[in-house]
Design an enzyme around this catalytic site. Structure first.
Site, short mmCIF file in Angstrom:
data_model
loop_
_atom_site.label_atom_id
_atom_site.label_comp_id
_atom_site.label_asym_id
_atom_site.label_seq_id
_atom_site.Cartn_x
_atom_site.Cartn_y
_atom_site.Cartn_z
N LYS A 121 -3.30 6.46 -1.87
CA LYS A 121 -4.64 6.71 -1.87
C LYS A 121 -5.67 6.72 -0.19
O LYS A 121 -6.99 7.41 -0.84
CB LYS A 121 -5.05 4.60 -1.73
CG LYS A 121 -4.64 4.14 -3.04
CD LYS A 121 -4.54 4.32 -4.61
CE LYS A 121 -4.28 4.14 -6.09
NZ LYS A 121 -5.15 4.80 -6.94
N TYR A 152 2.73 4.30 -1.72
CA TYR A 152 1.75 4.03 -2.62
C TYR A 152 0.02 3.81 -1.98
O TYR A 152 -0.15 4.54 -2.44
CB TYR A 152 1.90 2.74 -3.30
CG TYR A 152 0.64 1.88 -3.78
CD1 TYR A 152 0.49 2.73 -5.13
CD2 TYR A 152 0.14 1.48 -3.30
CE1 TYR A 152 -1.09 2.30 -5.54
CE2 TYR A 152 -0.74 0.35 -4.01
CZ TYR A 152 -1.98 1.39 -4.99
OH TYR A 152 -2.87 0.95 -5.36
N SER A 182 -8.09 1.65 -2.68
CA SER A 182 -7.63 0.51 -2.93
C SER A 182 -7.56 -0.76 -1.97
O SER A 182 -7.67 0.58 -0.29
CB SER A 182 -5.60 0.39 -3.19
OG SER A 182 -5.24 -0.93 -2.37
N1 UFG Z 1 3.77 -13.09 -3.62
C1 UFG Z 1 4.65 -14.34 -4.25
N2 UFG Z 1 5.50 -14.70 -5.12
C2 UFG Z 1 5.65 -13.19 -5.58
C3 UFG Z 1 4.46 -12.31 -5.85
C4 UFG Z 1 3.66 -11.72 -4.12
O1 UFG Z 1 4.53 -15.10 -2.44
O2 UFG Z 1 6.06 -13.27 -7.04
C5 UFG Z 1 2.36 -13.28 -2.79
C6 UFG Z 1 2.43 -12.74 -1.69
O3 UFG Z 1 3.36 -12.20 -0.68
C7 UFG Z 1 0.78 -11.82 -1.39
C8 UFG Z 1 0.22 -13.18 -2.45
O4 UFG Z 1 1.58 -12.90 -3.33
O5 UFG Z 1 0.78 -13.21 -0.28
C9 UFG Z 1 0.08 -11.39 -3.34
O6 UFG Z 1 1.24 -10.17 -3.80
P1 UFG Z 1 0.58 -9.32 -4.75
O7 UFG Z 1 2.33 -8.76 -5.06
O8 UFG Z 1 -0.10 -9.66 -5.70
O9 UFG Z 1 -0.55 -7.93 -4.26
P2 UFG Z 1 -0.73 -7.58 -2.93
O10 UFG Z 1 -1.88 -7.90 -2.06
O11 UFG Z 1 0.52 -7.23 -2.07
O12 UFG Z 1 -0.45 -6.05 -3.58
C10 UFG Z 1 -2.12 -5.66 -4.05
C11 UFG Z 1 -1.88 -4.32 -4.50
C12 UFG Z 1 -1.75 -3.54 -4.21
C13 UFG Z 1 -2.39 -3.03 -3.38
C14 UFG Z 1 -2.54 -4.34 -2.30
C15 UFG Z 1 -4.01 -4.12 -1.83
O13 UFG Z 1 -0.37 -4.68 -5.64
O14 UFG Z 1 -1.35 -2.09 -5.33
O15 UFG Z 1 -2.56 -5.90 -3.32
O16 UFG Z 1 -3.51 -4.98 -1.09
F1 UFG Z 1 -2.45 -2.28 -2.30
#
Ligand code: UFG
Length: 343
Positions: A154, A150, A125
């Protein structure tokens, strides 16, 4: 014909990879304990490709359960998807995450050594780049500074794999660092189906669109980005799946451990993603600005050049494709629910 074992092959990324491998003529075996997926995915894979892969309902960390696959089948390579993946849950239950994710990787590696299987492709990841690096992320950046267990699993499995490849000159290890997979197969038959309240942005947006949730919370609009919301590299899951096909081809002639980003190189903000979804599908997504989510970083996107140069692979689908395909799958599961309720 090459036989490829997919641990966690019934999950979101695993099932799409199974489809792309079958489309390319590979023989696919799936090992999955269905702890975060359902048996119907197998029917969907068969509907899409006309082929029903061999399926073992087993836990990848359980050597006895996994043994028959290696004993009875001529496995040429393993793609290891199996693992827990919820960031927040990993903070609450770190031991469960370390035990499960690391055990399953070790079990599969031991079985491979015992049965002389020499090609291992790992679902890593972008989270291993941590909070100190500045994007675009290149594969040679130092990893670490991760904000949750998590992500550390990785990081640790990557290290285990590099050590294993150093010790065994015949082993080929390909570490694939995924950015943010979204979208679904064009058929609308498989996609991401989170249990309960979605943690990730796109499934949440899809549930708001379907009327399951009334609005989206945007986690922070005061980041140092052009519109203040977080920037990520969203990659269509079919592009990502095809990246595995490219990695598999590469591993045929490669030994040692090599790392590749699977991303688009394009940064998209939360607000941009919402608006792309609204435009692609003609649906309004109500949202509210909420506080930042703990552990989130402002910006994360890939330098995709290495995969393009060496794997001859790059992401081809647009954000609009992602939004359209996500919605097609979301509508399908909403229809299924309605049918269930009406019976
Ligand atoms: N976000 C919101 N509202 C939500 C969910 C997310 O505003 O309800 C925002 C987050 O703050 C972030 C973006 O949307 O800015 C993306 O969030 P995600 O949860 O979709 O993804 P992340 O980048 O946080 O995490 C993902 C994967 C992880 C991995 C990571 C690697 O879920 O498994 O990318 O960067 F580790």
């Amino acid at each position: 014909m090459e036989t490829v074992l997919l641990t966690g092959g019934m999950g979101y990324i695993g099932s799409h990879t199974a489809v792309e491998l079958l489309r390319e003529g590979y023989d696919v075996i799936i090992a999955d304990d269905l702890s975060n997926s359902s048996a119907e995915v197998l029917d969907s894979i068969e509907k899409i490709t006309g082929i029903r892969p061999l399926f073992y309902q087993v836990n990848a960390a359980d050597k006895e359960q996994m043994q028959p696959i290696f004993r009875d089948r001529a496995v040429s390579a393993v793609i290891h998807f199996a693992g827990y993946k919820a960031v927040g849950e990993s903070v609450a239950k770190p031991l469960m995450y370390y035990r499960n994710n690391i055990d399953s990787a070790l079990t599969v590696l031991e079985l491979m050594a015992e049965h002389e299987v020499q090609r291992f492709i790992f679902s890593s990841s972008a989270t291993v780049y941590g909070e100190h690096n500045v994007p675009p992320m290149t594969e040679d950046l130092p990893t670490g500074g991760i904000t949750n267990p998590y992500g550390w699993t990785k990081y640790m499995i990557e290290q285990i794999l590099r050590d294993a490849a150093k010790a065994d000159q015949e082993l080929s290890v390909v570490l694939l660092r995924y950015f943010n997979p979204i979208g679904a197969d064009e058929s609308g038959l498989i996609g991401e189906k989170p249990n309960g309240i979605p943690n990730n942005l796109m499934p949440y947006v899809a549930q708001v669109a379907a009327g399951i949730r009334d609005h989206l919370n945007v986690f922070g609009n005061d980041y140092p980005t052009p519109d203040g919301t977080g920037i990520r590299d969203y990659i269509h899951v079919t592009d990502l799946a095809r990246g595995h096909v490219a990695a598999l081809r590469y591993s045929r002639t490669h030994t040692g451990a090599e790392t590749f980003n699977l991303g688009t190189g394009r940064g998209v903000s939360v607000l941009e993603l919402i608006h792309a979804f609204e435009k692609a599908n003609g649906i309004k997504i109500p949202y509210e600005i909420a506080p930042r989510r703990a552990g989130d970083i402002a910006e994360m996107y890939a330098a995709p050049d290495k995969a393009e140069k060496i794997l001859h692979w790059r992401a081809e689908k647009t954000i609009e494709d992602c939004c359209r395909d996500t919605w097609r799958f979301q509508k399908k599961i909403a229809d299924e629910l309605r049918i269930l309720r009406s019976h």
